[in-house]
Design a protein around this motif. Sequence first.
Motif, PDB file in Angstrom:
ATOM      1  N   SER A  87      77.973  -2.631 -33.412  1.00 40.11           N
ATOM      2  CA  SER A  87      76.658  -2.083 -33.748  1.00 40.11           C
ATOM      3  C   SER A  87      76.302  -2.259 -35.213  1.00 40.11           C
ATOM      4  CB  SER A  87      76.600  -0.589 -33.392  1.00 40.11           C
ATOM      5  OG  SER A  87      77.451   0.171 -34.245  1.00 40.11           O
TER       6      SER A  87
ATOM      7  N   PRO B  34      70.874  13.957 -31.088  1.00 38.80           N
ATOM      8  CA  PRO B  34      70.171  12.719 -31.419  1.00 38.80           C
ATOM      9  C   PRO B  34      71.075  11.630 -31.975  1.00 38.80           C
ATOM     10  CG  PRO B  34      68.828  14.582 -32.054  1.00 38.80           C
ATOM     11  CD  PRO B  34      70.148  15.140 -31.606  1.00 38.80           C
ATOM     12  N   ALA B  35      72.054  11.991 -32.794  1.00 39.16           N
ATOM     13  CA  ALA B  35      72.950  10.984 -33.363  1.00 39.16           C
ATOM     14  C   ALA B  35      73.761  10.288 -32.274  1.00 39.16           C
ATOM     15  CB  ALA B  35      73.876  11.616 -34.392  1.00 39.16           C
TER      16      ALA B  35
ATOM     17  N   GLU C  93      71.430   7.855 -30.500  1.00 39.36           N
ATOM     18  CA  GLU C  93      71.260   6.684 -31.359  1.00 39.36           C
ATOM     19  C   GLU C  93      72.475   5.767 -31.253  1.00 39.36           C
ATOM     20  OE1 GLU C  93      69.720   5.817 -35.882  1.00 39.36           O
ATOM     21  OE2 GLU C  93      71.060   7.509 -35.572  1.00 39.36           O
ATOM     22  N   ARG C  94      73.658   6.361 -31.203  1.00 40.01           N
ATOM     23  CA  ARG C  94      74.893   5.578 -31.081  1.00 40.01           C
ATOM     24  C   ARG C  94      74.937   4.824 -29.753  1.00 40.01           C
ATOM     25  NH1 ARG C  94      78.506   2.634 -33.657  1.00 40.01           N
ATOM     26  NH2 ARG C  94      80.541   2.623 -32.658  1.00 40.01           N
TER      27      ARG C  94
ATOM     28  N   ALA D 232      72.695   1.915 -30.039  1.00 38.69           N
ATOM     29  CA  ALA D 232      73.209   0.937 -30.995  1.00 38.69           C
ATOM     30  C   ALA D 232      74.326   0.093 -30.391  1.00 38.69           C
ATOM     31  CB  ALA D 232      73.706   1.642 -32.254  1.00 38.69           C
TER      32      ALA D 232
END
Length: 233
Positions: free
Chosen positions: A60, A99-100, A103-104, A107
């Motif tokens: 990523s 959220p993180a 996002e991961r 990604a």
Amino acid sequence: MPAFAYRSALIVGAGTGLSASLARLLSKAGLKIALTARSTDKLAKLAAETDAKVFACDASQSGQVTGLFEELDASVGAPDVVIYNASFRTRGALVDLVPADVERAMAVSAFGAFLVAQQAARRMLPKSQGAIFFTGASASVKGYAKSAPFAMGKFALRGLAQSLARELQPQGIHVAHFVIDGGIRSDRRQEPADKPDALLDPDAIAQTYFDVLRQPRNAWSTEVELRPWVETF
């Protein structure tokens, strides 16, 4: 195109499941194997078994992917076959998702596939030959409750594969997406006694990838679905 038109393969997101089966089968067919994962400790046995070169890379991260391919160029050479098998899953109710983590998931499952495909294509296009395969899932075509991040990533991966197939196949690069629609058998996951073959055999999946790899370019597959007999559509 005969299988032996390809001489080397890179498996991204390598581990002990499907990617291990792919490495064994491609190595047996005479291809030189490169394996990459964020953590390479788990790859020592497989590397020894397949005489593979191992590289650490977080797919990523753009800089790491660029560095990976530059390292391949300088050591074993650019791969003819690239298989993107990396993904990241986080589950939960929509209101509880971090959220993180979402996002991961995007990604790793989708953006990383783009980064790897871009670097691979830059090396394959001058030769007008190569193969880029993406490993999808049930979530590539149907989103399940409390699994939105995985579906988001896999839907994006499928879209990437379709777009690249239309762009790159006329230039000699075979692009295919594999929908793995069902659970995969492993040491930790075995079928119940009353439902033999209820899980996908990773060796059987790998054989399908290999069969697609051997297709002549006048009849290339761009998407293949694989599911055990008990799986509902």
